[in-house]
Design a protein around this motif. Structure first.
Motif, mmCIF file in Angstrom:
data_model
loop_
_atom_site.group_PDB
_atom_site.id
_atom_site.type_symbol
_atom_site.label_atom_id
_atom_site.label_comp_id
_atom_site.label_asym_id
_atom_site.label_seq_id
_atom_site.Cartn_x
_atom_site.Cartn_y
_atom_site.Cartn_z
ATOM 1 N N ALA A 193 0.859 -1.187 0.000
ATOM 2 C CA ALA A 193 0.000 0.000 0.000
ATOM 3 C C ALA A 193 0.891 1.231 0.000
ATOM 4 O O ALA A 193 1.932 1.264 0.656
ATOM 5 C CB ALA A 193 -0.922 0.012 1.215
ATOM 6 N N SER A 194 0.472 2.249 -0.753
ATOM 7 C CA SER A 194 1.239 3.486 -0.838
ATOM 8 C C SER A 194 0.439 4.612 -0.199
ATOM 9 O O SER A 194 -0.722 4.845 -0.560
ATOM 10 C CB SER A 194 1.547 3.823 -2.295
ATOM 11 O OG SER A 194 2.174 5.086 -2.403
ATOM 12 N N SER A 195 1.049 5.296 0.757
ATOM 13 C CA SER A 195 0.412 6.415 1.440
ATOM 14 C C SER A 195 1.154 7.705 1.103
ATOM 15 O O SER A 195 2.392 7.743 1.075
ATOM 16 C CB SER A 195 0.422 6.184 2.956
ATOM 17 O OG SER A 195 0.093 7.369 3.656
ATOM 18 N N ASP A 369 -5.926 5.975 1.767
ATOM 19 C CA ASP A 369 -4.907 5.510 0.815
ATOM 20 C C ASP A 369 -4.661 4.010 0.923
ATOM 21 O O ASP A 369 -4.209 3.383 -0.044
ATOM 22 C CB ASP A 369 -3.591 6.254 1.043
ATOM 23 C CG ASP A 369 -3.656 7.711 0.602
ATOM 24 O OD1 ASP A 369 -4.638 8.085 -0.071
ATOM 25 O OD2 ASP A 369 -2.734 8.478 0.956
ATOM 26 N N SER A 370 -4.918 3.425 2.090
ATOM 27 C CA SER A 370 -4.625 2.007 2.293
ATOM 28 C C SER A 370 -5.687 1.086 1.693
ATOM 29 O O SER A 370 -5.464 -0.125 1.584
ATOM 30 C CB SER A 370 -4.495 1.696 3.789
ATOM 31 O OG SER A 370 -5.756 1.779 4.440
ATOM 32 N N ILE A 371 -6.828 1.626 1.286
ATOM 33 C CA ILE A 371 -7.881 0.792 0.701
ATOM 34 C C ILE A 371 -7.581 0.588 -0.789
ATOM 35 O O ILE A 371 -7.471 1.552 -1.543
ATOM 36 C CB ILE A 371 -9.265 1.445 0.872
ATOM 37 C CG1 ILE A 371 -9.554 1.693 2.353
ATOM 38 C CG2 ILE A 371 -10.351 0.565 0.261
ATOM 39 C CD1 ILE A 371 -10.868 2.412 2.610
ATOM 40 N N PRO A 372 -7.413 -0.656 -1.237
ATOM 41 C CA PRO A 372 -7.029 -0.907 -2.635
ATOM 42 C C PRO A 372 -8.214 -0.815 -3.581
ATOM 43 O O PRO A 372 -8.862 -1.808 -3.914
ATOM 44 C CB PRO A 372 -6.463 -2.330 -2.588
ATOM 45 C CG PRO A 372 -7.209 -2.985 -1.461
ATOM 46 C CD PRO A 372 -7.472 -1.904 -0.449
ATOM 47 N N VAL A 373 -8.518 0.396 -4.023
ATOM 48 C CA VAL A 373 -9.656 0.612 -4.920
ATOM 49 C C VAL A 373 -9.146 1.040 -6.303
ATOM 50 O O VAL A 373 -8.051 1.605 -6.434
ATOM 51 C CB VAL A 373 -10.627 1.660 -4.346
ATOM 52 C CG1 VAL A 373 -11.330 1.116 -3.121
ATOM 53 C CG2 VAL A 373 -9.910 2.962 -4.022
ATOM 54 N N TYR A 374 -9.980 0.784 -7.321
ATOM 55 C CA TYR A 374 -9.560 0.991 -8.709
ATOM 56 C C TYR A 374 -10.710 1.547 -9.535
ATOM 57 O O TYR A 374 -11.864 1.154 -9.376
ATOM 58 C CB TYR A 374 -9.096 -0.334 -9.339
ATOM 59 C CG TYR A 374 -8.027 -1.027 -8.533
ATOM 60 C CD1 TYR A 374 -6.689 -0.766 -8.751
ATOM 61 C CD2 TYR A 374 -8.384 -1.933 -7.536
ATOM 62 C CE1 TYR A 374 -5.716 -1.382 -7.995
ATOM 63 C CE2 TYR A 374 -7.415 -2.566 -6.774
ATOM 64 C CZ TYR A 374 -6.087 -2.282 -7.003
ATOM 65 O OH TYR A 374 -5.123 -2.891 -6.250
ATOM 66 N N ASP A 375 -10.353 2.444 -10.424
ATOM 67 C CA ASP A 375 -11.279 2.947 -11.432
ATOM 68 C C ASP A 375 -10.420 3.392 -12.605
ATOM 69 O O ASP A 375 -9.955 4.529 -12.656
ATOM 70 C CB ASP A 375 -12.115 4.101 -10.875
ATOM 71 C CG ASP A 375 -13.103 4.656 -11.892
ATOM 72 O OD1 ASP A 375 -13.327 3.993 -12.925
ATOM 73 O OD2 ASP A 375 -13.638 5.763 -11.678
ATOM 74 N N GLN A 376 -10.173 2.480 -13.547
ATOM 75 C CA GLN A 376 -9.276 2.805 -14.644
ATOM 76 C C GLN A 376 -9.620 1.998 -15.886
ATOM 77 O O GLN A 376 -10.132 0.881 -15.813
ATOM 78 C CB GLN A 376 -7.816 2.555 -14.255
ATOM 79 C CG GLN A 376 -7.464 1.100 -13.971
ATOM 80 C CD GLN A 376 -5.996 0.956 -13.603
ATOM 81 O OE1 GLN A 376 -5.567 1.390 -12.539
ATOM 82 N NE2 GLN A 376 -5.220 0.345 -14.488
ATOM 83 N N THR A 377 -9.329 2.601 -17.029
ATOM 84 C CA THR A 377 -9.519 1.972 -18.334
ATOM 85 C C THR A 377 -8.269 2.218 -19.160
ATOM 86 O O THR A 377 -7.702 3.314 -19.134
ATOM 87 C CB THR A 377 -10.744 2.570 -19.053
ATOM 88 O OG1 THR A 377 -11.901 2.399 -18.233
ATOM 89 C CG2 THR A 377 -10.965 1.892 -20.395
ATOM 90 N N ALA A 378 -7.826 1.195 -19.895
ATOM 91 C CA ALA A 378 -6.585 1.310 -20.666
ATOM 92 C C ALA A 378 -6.813 0.864 -22.105
ATOM 93 O O ALA A 378 -7.547 -0.092 -22.371
ATOM 94 C CB ALA A 378 -5.477 0.477 -20.024
ATOM 95 N N LEU A 379 -6.175 1.572 -23.019
ATOM 96 C CA LEU A 379 -6.123 1.209 -24.435
ATOM 97 C C LEU A 379 -4.668 0.999 -24.811
ATOM 98 O O LEU A 379 -3.826 1.878 -24.578
ATOM 99 C CB LEU A 379 -6.738 2.313 -25.295
ATOM 100 C CG LEU A 379 -6.534 2.170 -26.810
ATOM 101 C CD1 LEU A 379 -7.288 0.956 -27.344
ATOM 102 C CD2 LEU A 379 -6.967 3.443 -27.545
ATOM 103 N N SER A 380 -4.364 -0.167 -25.388
ATOM 104 C CA SER A 380 -2.987 -0.493 -25.748
ATOM 105 C C SER A 380 -2.904 -0.830 -27.228
ATOM 106 O O SER A 380 -3.735 -1.584 -27.754
ATOM 107 C CB SER A 380 -2.472 -1.694 -24.937
ATOM 108 O OG SER A 380 -2.533 -1.437 -23.551
ATOM 109 N N LEU A 381 -1.892 -0.270 -27.896
ATOM 110 C CA LEU A 381 -1.554 -0.619 -29.271
ATOM 111 C C LEU A 381 -0.137 -1.150 -29.259
ATOM 112 O O LEU A 381 0.784 -0.480 -28.774
ATOM 113 C CB LEU A 381 -1.654 0.606 -30.179
ATOM 114 C CG LEU A 381 -3.017 1.301 -30.256
ATOM 115 C CD1 LEU A 381 -2.925 2.539 -31.137
ATOM 116 C CD2 LEU A 381 -4.077 0.352 -30.777
#
Length: 434
Positions: A193-195, A369-381
């Motif tokens: 975890a990163s604070s 900050d210690s709660i591992p939550v995510y909201d992300q979308t990625a596009l890769s070429l």
């Protein structure tokens, strides 16, 4: 709370299993001095990547560039004692995932196999479980064309390396080959975890895993897989895990806050002796037409007994087209936290901003900050080029959109949570086997 960076931790335990595997090989050698076959192989990936942001993304990446995220080297010894009994030992050298510095040697495989006939296989020891389509071969970058397997899916499970027992049954049918794998085992992990105030911290936990996977492989090399997985995680020192924080209205000067510590006034932090992750996955690797492939996987992680964990859904879709030695591809992937975890992280951030006492603000911010939550979308070429039948050169551009926040980002010290930003990542790697 398991995160995408939950990894095998103690060198002592890894060394012990290597010693046990060596002892097993010696015992078999004495029992039957005639070794039918043995094979030593190696593999590796040297990978460099750089983003356009000053803060860390996926632990090691920033605008400074790094070899740490994708580089790994390994060797494997397979010994066949007789038609029924064999043993495998595999070790890898890679940047340590139990701290943010240095290298670590890990025993990823160290097991004995018993195959009573062609349809049954039993393994005992250190092994990698068949959760996703490429879980077992994820360190061997030469075996797939993507520069790296999408973290939005492959990071969902707490651990895919366990020490235990697995049983596989195979059926040959007109439609193709069916296989059912069941397993049970345990692992020691380090949860990162990163604070923004406390820096990087690692929580040592012990995880017990059970699960099963059903796989269908067709004659045209298309593959389908569905799996169920349960991990029960507890602290290695036996102390309980925080599960819920009560909201307290204390009036001036404390105001409203969440009781993230029993040192603060309130009814007390709710705890759990262990937490549970139930993971369901579906995956398909399809040959659509000559030299065209469509690959997709989806995973749902249901986290039980806590409102402060990683309850997520992740998915990706990849389209690949081989043109002689060159394989261009495009990947779209998404990872999102569901339920109480994201709400709690956001509420703690708001409480930290409203607090007028610095120490209280820090406590709220660090807990969020210690709660591992995510909201992300990625596009890769990307592009994969087969230099030889045993080596590949790959390049990739990836654009990641961070929504509300993501634990894959280390928000900078003294600043706000990184949110609603775009991160561009350029990567290149060379993978080989021999």
């Amino acid at each position: 709370m398991p995160t995408p960076y939950a990894v095998p931790l103690p060198r002592v335990r890894r060394t012990r299993w290597l010693a046990l595997a060596a002892a097993g090989l010696t015992a078999f050698a004495h029992a039957d001095a005639q070794v039918l076959d043995w094979r030593l192989s190696g593999f590796g990936t040297a990978g460099w990547a750089q983003t356009d942001r000053p803060y860390a993304y996926q632990r090691f990446l920033s605008d400074q560039g790094s070899f740490k995220r994708d580089s790994v080297f390994g060797a494997q010894l397979d010994v066949q004692f007789n038609p029924a009994w064999s043993a495998t030992v595999q070790a890898t050298l890679a940047p340590s995932l139990s701290d943010d510095h240095g290298l670590a040697v890990t025993a990823t495989w160290a097991f004995v196999s018993w195959r009573p006939d062609n349809d049954w296989l039993v393994r005992l020891g250190r092994q990698r479980i068949p959760l996703f389509l490429n879980t077992e071969n994820r360190d061997v970058g030469q075996t797939y064309d993507l520069l790296r397997l999408p973290a939005e899916v492959y990071g969902i499970a707490p651990s895919t390396d366990v020490t235990g027992l697995s049983v596989s049954r195979t059926w040959q049918q007109p439609a193709g080959e069916w296989s059912l794998d069941a397993y049970a085992g345990a692992d020691d992990l380090s949860v990162r975890a990163s604070s923004r105030d406390l820096g990087t911290q690692f929580l040592r936990v012990h995880t017990r895993v059970v699960g099963a996977a059903l796989t269908l492989r067709l004659e045209d090399a298309s593959t389908f897989r569905a799996s169920l997985y349960r991990a029960t995680t507890e602290k290695r020192d036996g102390t309980p895990l925080d599960a819920r924080y009560a909201r307290v209205d204390a009036g001036f000067p404390l105001g409203s806050y969440y009781q993230v510590s029993n040192d603060l006034p309130g009814p007390g932090v709710q705890t759990a002796s262990s937490i549970v992750n139930d993971v369901v996955t579906l995956g398909a690797d399809l040959n659509l037409a000559p030299d065209w492939r469509l690959v997709g996987e989806v995973a749902r992680n249901f986290q039980r007994r806590t409102d402060l964990g990683s309850s997520t859904v992740g998915a990706y879709m990849a389209l690949l087209h081989r043109i002689d030695r060159v394989t261009p591809y495009v990947v779209v992937s998404h990872l999102r936290s569901l339920g109480a975890s994201m709400r709690n992280a956001q509420a703690l951030e708001q409480a930290s901003q409203a607090a007028i006492i610095p120490d209280l603000a820090l406590a709220q911010r660090a807990a969020g900050d210690s709660i591992p939550v995510y909201d992300q979308t990625a596009l890769s070429l990307g592009l994969s080029y087969a230099l030889t039948p045993h080596s590949k050169l790959k390049g990739e551009w990836m654009r990641t959109r961070i929504g509300k926040r993501s634990a894959m980002v280390d928000s900078p010290a003294g600043g706000a949570v990184v949110s609603h930003e775009l991160i561009n990542t350029l990567s290149i790697s060379y993978s080989f086997v021999f």
